[in-house]
Scaffold this motif. Sequence first.
Motif, mmCIF file in Angstrom:
data_model
loop_
_atom_site.group_PDB
_atom_site.id
_atom_site.type_symbol
_atom_site.label_atom_id
_atom_site.label_comp_id
_atom_site.label_asym_id
_atom_site.label_seq_id
_atom_site.Cartn_x
_atom_site.Cartn_y
_atom_site.Cartn_z
ATOM 1 N N TYR A 144 2.661 0.311 8.602
ATOM 2 C CA TYR A 144 1.390 0.267 9.122
ATOM 3 C C TYR A 144 0.481 1.204 9.050
ATOM 4 O O TYR A 144 0.566 2.282 8.545
ATOM 5 N N THR B 74 -4.639 1.536 12.531
ATOM 6 C CA THR B 74 -4.805 0.134 13.491
ATOM 7 C C THR B 74 -6.053 -0.495 12.999
ATOM 8 O O THR B 74 -6.465 -1.513 12.618
ATOM 9 N N TRP B 75 -7.210 0.366 13.012
ATOM 10 C CA TRP B 75 -8.503 -0.461 12.800
ATOM 11 C C TRP B 75 -8.789 0.063 11.542
ATOM 12 O O TRP B 75 -10.170 -0.315 11.354
ATOM 13 N N LYS C 50 -9.573 -1.840 20.491
ATOM 14 C CA LYS C 50 -8.833 -2.146 21.629
ATOM 15 C C LYS C 50 -8.384 -3.613 21.401
ATOM 16 O O LYS C 50 -7.372 -3.975 21.560
ATOM 17 N N HIS D 82 -8.564 -5.722 18.894
ATOM 18 C CA HIS D 82 -8.131 -5.820 17.755
ATOM 19 C C HIS D 82 -6.864 -5.465 17.730
ATOM 20 O O HIS D 82 -5.489 -6.008 17.238
ATOM 21 N N ASP D 83 -6.290 -4.266 18.360
ATOM 22 C CA ASP D 83 -5.234 -3.708 18.497
ATOM 23 C C ASP D 83 -4.083 -4.699 19.060
ATOM 24 O O ASP D 83 -3.032 -4.935 18.636
ATOM 25 N N PHE D 84 -4.510 -5.263 20.076
ATOM 26 C CA PHE D 84 -3.580 -6.191 20.883
ATOM 27 C C PHE D 84 -3.552 -7.749 20.173
ATOM 28 O O PHE D 84 -2.737 -8.249 20.628
ATOM 29 N N THR E 148 -3.610 -8.283 16.654
ATOM 30 C CA THR E 148 -3.075 -8.263 15.676
ATOM 31 C C THR E 148 -2.172 -6.978 15.021
ATOM 32 O O THR E 148 -1.626 -7.011 14.097
ATOM 33 N N VAL E 149 -2.552 -6.062 15.742
ATOM 34 C CA VAL E 149 -2.294 -4.529 15.312
ATOM 35 C C VAL E 149 -3.064 -4.226 14.241
ATOM 36 O O VAL E 149 -3.835 -3.129 14.318
ATOM 37 N N GLY E 150 -2.799 -4.807 13.133
ATOM 38 C CA GLY E 150 -3.775 -4.438 11.706
ATOM 39 C C GLY E 150 -3.446 -5.217 10.693
ATOM 40 O O GLY E 150 -2.614 -5.971 10.703
#
Length: 398
Positions: A59, A62-63, A256, A258-260, A262-264
Motif C-alpha cells: 500500500y 491512501t490519498w 475519506k 476515497h479511502d472507503f 478504493t483504499v488507494g
Amino acid sequence: MQSLSKRTAGFTDSVIRRMTRVSNQYGAVNLSQGFPDFDPPRAILDRLAEVSREDFHQYSVTWGAQNLREALAAKQSHYMGFPIDPDREITITCGSTEAMMAAMMTVANPGDRVVVFSPFYENYGADTILCGAEPIYVPLTPPDFRFDPEVLEDAFRQRPKALILCNPSNPCGRVFTRVELEIIAALAEKYDAYVITDEVYEHIVYAPHRHVYFAALPGMRQRTISCSSLSKTYSITGWRLGYTIAPPEITDRIKKVHDFLTVGAAAPLQEAVIPGLNFGQDYYDALLAEYTHKRNLFLRGLDALGLPHSTPEGAYYVLLDISEFGYDSDLRFCEDLAEKVGVGAVPGSSFFREPVNHLIRFHFAKKDETLLDALNRLESLRAKIPAKGKGADRICRI
C-alpha cells in the motif's frame, strides 16, 4: 428473497465498453472505447521496469504517494496558474472515474440536484443516481454544441448542489470559451453551487481554441473540484490513475470517501508515472501536434467518403451523422457496422438525454495505419449497409 437496490435497477452495462466487446467479437477496428494502440512515453515504461524490482509492492499512502502528489502539484500549479498544496489539496484516485464519484459523494446528499450538460460521458448520470441525487440535463445544441444561458439559469433556479463540467467535452469535442465559463461561474456564485470539472483532455485542445481551467476563474477556486486523469495525457488508460484538486476543507472529505471506496491507487504505477509529470512543454506540444495530425487525417478521410461529422475542438472524438441509413436504433447500426463493415463505434444515444438515435461516436487515438484501415473499411459502408432513405428531420443534426 428481498428485492435488490432500486437505485441501480435501471442501470445497463457501459455501452462504450460493450461496443469494445462487440468489436472484438467481429474482429472490427475498435474506434469505440477511447484508448490508444500506441505505446506510452519511453521514460514512463523504463521507470515501470525499474519499479518492478524495487520496493513499491505494498500500500501507498491512501490519498497518493508523497512524491507523486508533489510532482503533480508542481505540474498543475504551472498549468492552472495558482499554487497547489500537494498535502492538503490533492487526492490520487483510481482513474478519473473514481475521482468524479468521490467528488459527487463529497458534495451531494440524497435528494439534491446536479446539473449535467447533454451530451455527457455516460458515467455522470450514473454517478448522480448512485449518490441519490437527481440530474438536471441542459442541452448543448448541435452542430456547435453551445448552451442557452437562459436554459442554464432555469436549471440553476432549481437550486442544484453542483454542476458537472466536462471540458474539453466527451463526446462532442467542445471546448468551452472563457465567456461561457464566466457565465457558468456567475450562476454558480449566484445560486451557491459547486462545480465538478472533468478535464482529462486538458492538453488535447486544437488551435485556435484554448483550455481555461474553471478553478482559475476569479472566485471559483473555493467552489471547484477539479477532476482529471493521467490516462489520456500519457497514453496509459489501463493504469487507472486519476486525481482531484480542491480546497483543503473539500479535499479532507474527498480523502475519506476515497479511502472507503478504493483504499488507494496501485503503488507501483504511481511511482512509474512520475517521469511523465516532470516532462517539459515540448512533450505537450508534441502530444497536441500528433493528435492534430490524427484528427486531420481522420476527418479528411470521412470527408472523402461523404460522411457528415462534427469537428472536435478538443479531445479525440468525432460524432458521425447516420441519418441517411434510416435506422431506428443507433445501437443496432453500430452492431451492424462492426459485423458487416468491420469498424467499432459507440451509439450516440448513450450520451444524450434527448431522443437521439442518428449519431455515433468514433475516436481517433490510434496509429495512422489503424485509422487508414478503418477508413478503408468504411469505403464499403454504403454497399454493406444500404441507405434506407433520408431520415426524418432530427433535433440534433450534424
